[in-house]
Write a protein that holds these residues in place. Sequence first.
Motif, PDB file in Angstrom:
ATOM      1  N   GLN A   1     -32.908  24.541  26.875  1.00  0.00           N
ATOM      2  CA  GLN A   1     -32.941  25.986  27.094  1.00  0.00           C
ATOM      3  C   GLN A   1     -34.348  26.425  27.481  1.00  0.00           C
ATOM      4  OE1 GLN A   1     -31.663  27.280  23.162  1.00  0.00           O
ATOM      5  NE2 GLN A   1     -30.004  25.774  23.219  1.00  0.00           N
ATOM      6  N   THR A   2     -34.466  27.329  28.430  1.00  0.00           N
ATOM      7  CA  THR A   2     -35.730  28.030  28.628  1.00  0.00           C
ATOM      8  C   THR A   2     -35.818  29.122  27.564  1.00  0.00           C
ATOM      9  OG1 THR A   2     -34.664  29.465  30.250  1.00  0.00           O
ATOM     10  CG2 THR A   2     -35.866  27.560  31.095  1.00  0.00           C
ATOM     11  N   TRP A   3     -37.035  29.620  27.310  1.00  0.00           N
ATOM     12  CA  TRP A   3     -37.145  30.650  26.268  1.00  0.00           C
ATOM     13  C   TRP A   3     -38.406  31.485  26.452  1.00  0.00           C
ATOM     14  CZ3 TRP A   3     -41.117  30.667  22.524  1.00  0.00           C
ATOM     15  CH2 TRP A   3     -41.864  29.487  22.420  1.00  0.00           C
TER      16      TRP A   3
ATOM     17  N   THR B   1     -28.353  28.945  27.832  1.00  0.00           N
ATOM     18  CA  THR B   1     -29.305  28.478  28.842  1.00  0.00           C
ATOM     19  C   THR B   1     -30.694  29.078  28.669  1.00  0.00           C
ATOM     20  OG1 THR B   1     -28.660  30.239  30.374  1.00  0.00           O
ATOM     21  CG2 THR B   1     -27.460  28.133  30.523  1.00  0.00           C
ATOM     22  N   HIS B   2     -30.777  30.243  28.024  1.00  0.00           N
ATOM     23  CA  HIS B   2     -32.074  30.899  27.849  1.00  0.00           C
ATOM     24  C   HIS B   2     -32.053  31.715  26.563  1.00  0.00           C
ATOM     25  CE1 HIS B   2     -35.890  32.735  28.873  1.00  0.00           C
ATOM     26  NE2 HIS B   2     -35.369  33.943  28.675  1.00  0.00           N
TER      27      HIS B   2
ATOM     28  N   ASP C   1     -28.791  34.067  27.038  1.00  0.00           N
ATOM     29  CA  ASP C   1     -28.054  33.958  28.291  1.00  0.00           C
ATOM     30  C   ASP C   1     -27.157  32.732  28.193  1.00  0.00           C
ATOM     31  OD1 ASP C   1     -29.388  36.142  29.234  1.00  0.00           O
ATOM     32  OD2 ASP C   1     -30.797  35.007  30.458  1.00  0.00           O
TER      33      ASP C   1
ATOM     34  N   PRO D   1     -37.742  32.369  33.839  1.00  0.00           N
ATOM     35  CA  PRO D   1     -36.438  31.936  33.350  1.00  0.00           C
ATOM     36  C   PRO D   1     -35.305  32.239  34.314  1.00  0.00           C
ATOM     37  CG  PRO D   1     -37.692  32.960  31.593  1.00  0.00           C
ATOM     38  CD  PRO D   1     -38.483  33.159  32.852  1.00  0.00           C
TER      39      PRO D   1
ATOM     40  N   LYS E   1     -43.902  32.522  26.969  1.00  0.00           N
ATOM     41  CA  LYS E   1     -42.822  32.221  27.910  1.00  0.00           C
ATOM     42  C   LYS E   1     -42.839  30.743  28.276  1.00  0.00           C
ATOM     43  CE  LYS E   1     -40.985  34.218  32.197  1.00  0.00           C
ATOM     44  NZ  LYS E   1     -41.315  35.192  33.264  1.00  0.00           N
TER      45      LYS E   1
ATOM     46  N   SER F   1     -36.898  24.057  30.795  1.00  0.00           N
ATOM     47  CA  SER F   1     -35.878  23.932  29.760  1.00  0.00           C
ATOM     48  C   SER F   1     -36.308  22.865  28.758  1.00  0.00           C
ATOM     49  CB  SER F   1     -34.527  23.556  30.378  1.00  0.00           C
ATOM     50  OG  SER F   1     -34.598  22.304  31.023  1.00  0.00           O
TER      51      SER F   1
END
Length: 648
Positions: free
Chosen positions: A190-192, A60-61, A82, A31, A226, A230
């Motif tokens: 979003q990344t996560w 964003t995350h 984030d 991320p 993980k 995004s």
Amino acid sequence: MTLLRSAFFAAAVLLAACRAGEEGNRADASPGEMTVAPILTSEDALDVSSFAKPLEARVTHVALDLGVDFDSKRIAGTATLDIDRRADAKEIVLDDKGLEIESITDGANRPLQWKVGAADPNLGSPLAVALNPDTKRLVIKYKSAPQAGALLWLTPQQTAGKKAPFLFSQGESIENRSWIPTQDSPGVRQTWEATVRVPAGMTAVMSAPRSAEPITQGGESVFSFKMGHSVAPYMIAIAVGDLAFKSLGSRTGVWAEPATLPAAANELADTEKMVDAAEKLYGPYQWGRYDVLVLPPSFPFGGMENPTLTFATPTFIAGDRSLVSLIAHELAHSWSGNLATNATWNDFWLNEGMTTYAERRIVEELYGKKVADEQIALGIDAMNKAVKDNGGPSGADTRLHLDVKGRHPDEGSSDIAYEKGAAFLRTIEANVGRERFDEWLKGWFSRHAFQPVTSKIFLDDIRQHLVKGDKGLESKLMLDRWVYEPGVPPNMVRPPAGTFAEQDQAAAAFAGGSTAPDWTKWTTDERLRFLNRLPRSIPKQRLDALQNAYDLNGIGNMEVRYAWLDLVVGNRYDPGIPSLEQFLTSQGRGKFVKPLIKALAKDGQWGRPIAERIFAQTRNFYHPMVVRDLEELKLAQPASQGAKSTAP
């Protein structure tokens, strides 16, 4: 917004888009290494189904650290967000639907002021968090409510194996805000990552690869996941239960309850071939693995295209692989929907219409043109019915580009998005040729990978890369009419004229008094066409003839059973009531459940008591989004444990 600020954000979007393209193929990127996906600034990208103001401050995350409590029916812990923000932004606005917020701090554990705004019955509430000048991270400690709209908590008796409780989520379109505090808009990718604690002996899966091996200590097991790409927030999904896994190929497999796993794996035997076929058509599969999770029968959809892990209903398990086009559809979403995603729910068709088109192409590649043509014809039937149900050819919701302002976005969802959208793409293909169209489609996914898209972006791309200024082609395609006007344009390309000729003749003959045809050699699609082409009003003795010929009350194929039960309800056919009750109390797929219960509820004397009795039994078994729609019928509790069935 001032002109200077508009120019600033346009430049930022362009830079982010370029960087997103550079990072797009890095499935293993962490991320921290991933670049923020672009935010669209145009008016058509304004998401009226979210309270977020991403041009001021955006997520964003998302990092989740959560515990799953079956006793209290809650998910609880922290969400660390984030954020990317404008220097002068005073607050960030998140989406909230019933979350119980305990505290919000910044990355240095300093308390932040926050406020939950007035609730909207469809959208939930804005969660506004005040930002300090240096705030770049939020840590939110919270719990989901027991009635969270995304989550269904099942008792052991409500599962296939009946050994352990089960939890699963369904986030699309705007339900994830009921268990994750974030900006729940598909345009805010979003990344996560997540750490999830569950009771020992249970397995958690999510729509992301595992980032560590599970650890069991004391009375709990800990799972970590993980997602480095995004994604739209509705694609974050979880399931917890008694689960087992079986490999289907080098990058495909199936998760299911142990009682369901053998049948599910047999039905899904062609999954690896489907991935190969899809890549041949649309370019590299960019998500690593493609696994399928077959859920307990309460799952409200046919399938949900959660990245790396499609959530699927067990009702597609027919024993003969005749319903696996469902999996072709969800796999195709790995390109159309997950890779290039509708920026708002006004353009839901960009997810579903493109996917339905791609599904039929995968089916053609694996099972032949005749099968694909028949499924296209069934789709056109569904589209025509949707046009009728949505106000006819002039109905506003027969447009591809919708207006969902002031309502829940699911209200605009129908077969229009799926089938009119697919018909639009087939029409373009027929006019430019398959080879040329395939080249454009591959380019579309490459140019817009991991980005939000709108109808305008789609049409601009078509004109730039396919039409290329050809005025004659532009006129033939009727592009704007397809997207922005109601009804179905006259240039729609249809399947070959002889498609289903035998079944249509048989339906007409049966309606005229002939005996039920021998359908032993017919496919599921051919049987569906026959049943759906019969008159909607049929005398009891003719329904008896169908039941005697095919044992429709006991048939195991759920699509065929549903087509039969539609006739049962429409004709007050009492011998079908036990089959109807068993069907409606043993699975919760909205496509089946909602039309049948709504039809029963409209028939006050005969059907409504049946609907009330069934809904009283199933409201804790159906997913909250199905219950939400059925509650509009105001079905009362039966007076004395239900009116008695009129079945003999």
